[in-house]
Motif scaffolding. Sequence first.
Motif, PDB file in Angstrom:
ATOM      1  N   ASP A 122      37.705  40.520  43.594  1.00 48.16           N
ATOM      2  CA  ASP A 122      38.038  39.113  43.796  1.00 48.16           C
ATOM      3  C   ASP A 122      37.465  38.308  42.630  1.00 48.16           C
ATOM      4  O   ASP A 122      36.269  38.039  42.603  1.00 48.16           O
ATOM      5  CB  ASP A 122      37.476  38.634  45.139  1.00 48.16           C
ATOM      6  CG  ASP A 122      38.094  37.320  45.587  1.00 48.16           C
ATOM      7  OD1 ASP A 122      38.835  36.699  44.790  1.00 48.16           O
ATOM      8  OD2 ASP A 122      37.831  36.912  46.733  1.00 48.16           O
ATOM      9  N   HIS A 157      42.861  40.212  47.283  1.00 50.10           N
ATOM     10  CA  HIS A 157      43.760  39.283  47.981  1.00 50.10           C
ATOM     11  C   HIS A 157      44.703  38.603  46.991  1.00 50.10           C
ATOM     12  O   HIS A 157      44.315  38.303  45.860  1.00 50.10           O
ATOM     13  CB  HIS A 157      42.975  38.263  48.809  1.00 50.10           C
ATOM     14  CG  HIS A 157      42.326  37.152  48.036  1.00 50.10           C
ATOM     15  ND1 HIS A 157      42.993  35.996  47.693  1.00 50.10           N
ATOM     16  CD2 HIS A 157      41.064  36.993  47.549  1.00 50.10           C
ATOM     17  CE1 HIS A 157      42.164  35.180  47.043  1.00 50.10           C
ATOM     18  NE2 HIS A 157      40.986  35.765  46.935  1.00 50.10           N
ATOM     19  N   GLU A 175      43.469  35.538  52.668  1.00 52.62           N
ATOM     20  CA  GLU A 175      42.004  35.632  52.515  1.00 52.62           C
ATOM     21  C   GLU A 175      41.367  34.251  52.549  1.00 52.62           C
ATOM     22  O   GLU A 175      40.321  34.032  53.167  1.00 52.62           O
ATOM     23  CB  GLU A 175      41.661  36.348  51.195  1.00 52.62           C
ATOM     24  CG  GLU A 175      40.174  36.686  51.033  1.00 52.62           C
ATOM     25  CD  GLU A 175      39.351  35.620  50.322  1.00 52.62           C
ATOM     26  OE1 GLU A 175      38.131  35.759  50.249  1.00 52.62           O
ATOM     27  OE2 GLU A 175      39.942  34.612  49.854  1.00 52.62           O
ATOM     28  N   GLU A 176      42.032  33.314  51.868  1.00 52.25           N
ATOM     29  CA  GLU A 176      41.461  31.962  51.755  1.00 52.25           C
ATOM     30  C   GLU A 176      41.448  31.232  53.099  1.00 52.25           C
ATOM     31  O   GLU A 176      40.802  30.201  53.247  1.00 52.25           O
ATOM     32  CB  GLU A 176      42.248  31.130  50.725  1.00 52.25           C
ATOM     33  CG  GLU A 176      42.371  31.765  49.342  1.00 52.25           C
ATOM     34  CD  GLU A 176      41.103  31.644  48.495  1.00 52.25           C
ATOM     35  OE1 GLU A 176      40.060  31.231  49.038  1.00 52.25           O
ATOM     36  OE2 GLU A 176      41.177  31.988  47.299  1.00 52.25           O
ATOM     37  N   ASP A 208      41.249  33.497  40.678  1.00 50.68           N
ATOM     38  CA  ASP A 208      41.126  33.722  42.138  1.00 50.68           C
ATOM     39  C   ASP A 208      42.506  33.747  42.791  1.00 50.68           C
ATOM     40  O   ASP A 208      42.974  32.725  43.260  1.00 50.68           O
ATOM     41  CB  ASP A 208      40.243  32.613  42.719  1.00 50.68           C
ATOM     42  CG  ASP A 208      39.936  32.817  44.191  1.00 50.68           C
ATOM     43  OD1 ASP A 208      40.232  33.898  44.721  1.00 50.68           O
ATOM     44  OD2 ASP A 208      39.409  31.888  44.812  1.00 50.68           O
ATOM     45  N   ASN A 209      43.224  34.791  42.926  1.00 48.85           N
ATOM     46  CA  ASN A 209      42.777  36.111  42.557  1.00 48.85           C
ATOM     47  C   ASN A 209      43.943  36.868  41.946  1.00 48.85           C
ATOM     48  O   ASN A 209      44.150  38.041  42.209  1.00 48.85           O
ATOM     49  CB  ASN A 209      42.208  36.822  43.797  1.00 48.85           C
ATOM     50  CG  ASN A 209      41.581  38.160  43.470  1.00 48.85           C
ATOM     51  OD1 ASN A 209      41.089  38.377  42.364  1.00 48.85           O
ATOM     52  ND2 ASN A 209      41.670  39.082  44.391  1.00 48.85           N
TER      53      ASN A 209
END
Length: 300
Positions: free
Chosen positions: A188, A109, A160-161, A126-127
């Motif tokens: 990730d 991501h 993604e988060e 991240d990331n």
Amino acid sequence: MKSFLFLFLLLESVLAIAQEEITELELKNHIEFLSSDELKGRYPGTSENDTVVNYLVNDFSKHQISVLVQEFEAKKRKDNTIVSTYNVLGLIEGNDSSLKSEVIILGAHYDHLGIKGDSIYHGADDNASGVAALLEIAEKVKAHEKELKRSIIFIAFGAEEQGLLGSQFFVENPIVPLNNIKLMINMDMLGSLNEKSQVYMGGAGTFLGGVELMKSLGEPNELSPVVHAGSVGGSDHVSFYKKGISVLGIHTGGNENYHQPTDTIDTLNISGEVKVANYIYQALMEVATTRKELKFIQQD
Ligand SMILES: [Zn+2]
């Protein structure tokens, strides 16, 4: 809400030669850009998020990798508002007449947490680290594409988060039948390799021979893999696993900067990430070039 926005096919006029080696400098340059203050934490729905999408499209295109941009709507956790964001896909076709319909996915991501108060959440580990590896592994695979039997799709996931939204959208709107996807490898957080060179992974038991393969590639890459057959949870690969697809989720471990504004490039071990990226490259090539059947195995 489902649409495949643009199909970019080799649009770049300057044709770069796909380069074989993954270097520390290339990884560093990607991470530096992605985690810079200017990109304001790569938050879905912002112009900075779109800047990242363009960067990814350009990088794939520059190396003659076909690109597809998948637009989707993401509901933000903060306030439940909905914004448009994107997955960016790079496609390299296999060469075996029967196996090329089978697909291996490598994903990472690209989004992060944006700005809270006065603080930029840089998301270097991240990331940005995983996205850097994605681009460099794709470039290396391109240089070796004649060896591929199966096809490979590289995916930089959005949002993604916000709850694995990009990967969820992809498995609901896949560009190939889900049955054809034989393995999804997710990266990730790859930037924090420790002194013991431990690279961690879950899901290796969801495909035949996975645990043995991931252990065996440790020594040649000067790594100590910590391989879990199950323990799938954590990131975008979960969306695939829920659809009955074999997955492998790889990372180099959490640290005190996780989801903090202090997740910056200066805290990373980028020479360590070169080893991790080569390790993942070799795993990817092994599964994409073997005639051995790849079969889903349920773990708990
Ligand atoms: Zn992450």
